[in-house]
Write a protein that holds these residues in place. Sequence first.
Motif: not given
Length: 315
Positions: A69-75, A292-301
């Motif tokens: 639905d959104t670019h956020l979800e795509a990322r 460490k794995a959380a960094v990428d998800f938090q960066n996207i958000l």
Amino acid sequence: MSHLEQKLNQIPPLPGVYKMLDSAGQIIYIGKSKCLKKRVKSYFTKSPKQPKIERMVFFIDDINYTVTDTHLEARLLECQLIKEIQPYFNSQMKNDRRYFYLKVTNSAHSKGLSIVPEREDHSFGPFRRKQAIQSLIDMFTHLFPIVQDNHRFNFHYHTLPEIMNPDDFSKNRQTLLQIFSEATTLNCLLNQFQICMNKESAQYHYERATTYRDLIKSLTYISHILHDYKHLTTRDVLLKIPVEDGEKLFFISKGRIVLKKYFPLLTQAAIDTFLAEGCRSKAAIVPFPDEKAAVDFQNILFSEIQALPDEWILK
């Protein structure tokens, strides 16, 4: 018409994630886009491409895609799939075990700062950009001891790095711990470095001005990771993002999407009900098993929220 041409014509102009597959059915690359059709077709145009992309295109035998639905979800989906599948031609986000920490050391014979692979006492992070952190460590050897005096810092610029005596090292160490622990202290130092850079540049001391410029760049990156992300993970955020034929609400808590829902017609009553449900659901949030794995998800958000218009951020 070839198989790939048929696939390209079927891809919709919507946000989502695409997967490139080789002749053996292996996923060799995962990407995302606000417009899948335009992005995927760009790989097969005659325009110049990076050598890595040229090599990848040679191996593409099939394409799969998932509409969001959104670019956020795509990322976020792209990030999740890259970590799970580890495609050969993806480089970012799949090697989070290589992320590292910046440590304030306690040895007077060291540079005062070091890079460590895992979290230790007096370490900060995790970070992804190793070159930026290593550059920061090297530049700090020219400024010592750094001693905080109220809202200012006293330090001397040394053209050549030198080893600090134990007393200077101790003062310097305490200041470094404050700088990386407190956002206000780090911002004060950034402001002072800006003044120093302008002063050195005005006096034609370009080498020193460049050092301050690079320090500002590296410290801004560190502030972003240490303090901006913390602001995201310690508050609740309610987003309202327009989608095709309606709007979608996202309730974010502790840096995670707790609840999301599509509304063909959004009313204030629906928003209130959704918010109450999100607040109830956040108690069940399971922390990331690995920071460490959380960094990428938090960066996207964080980056997506920063890019949204103010009227799309309801709380």
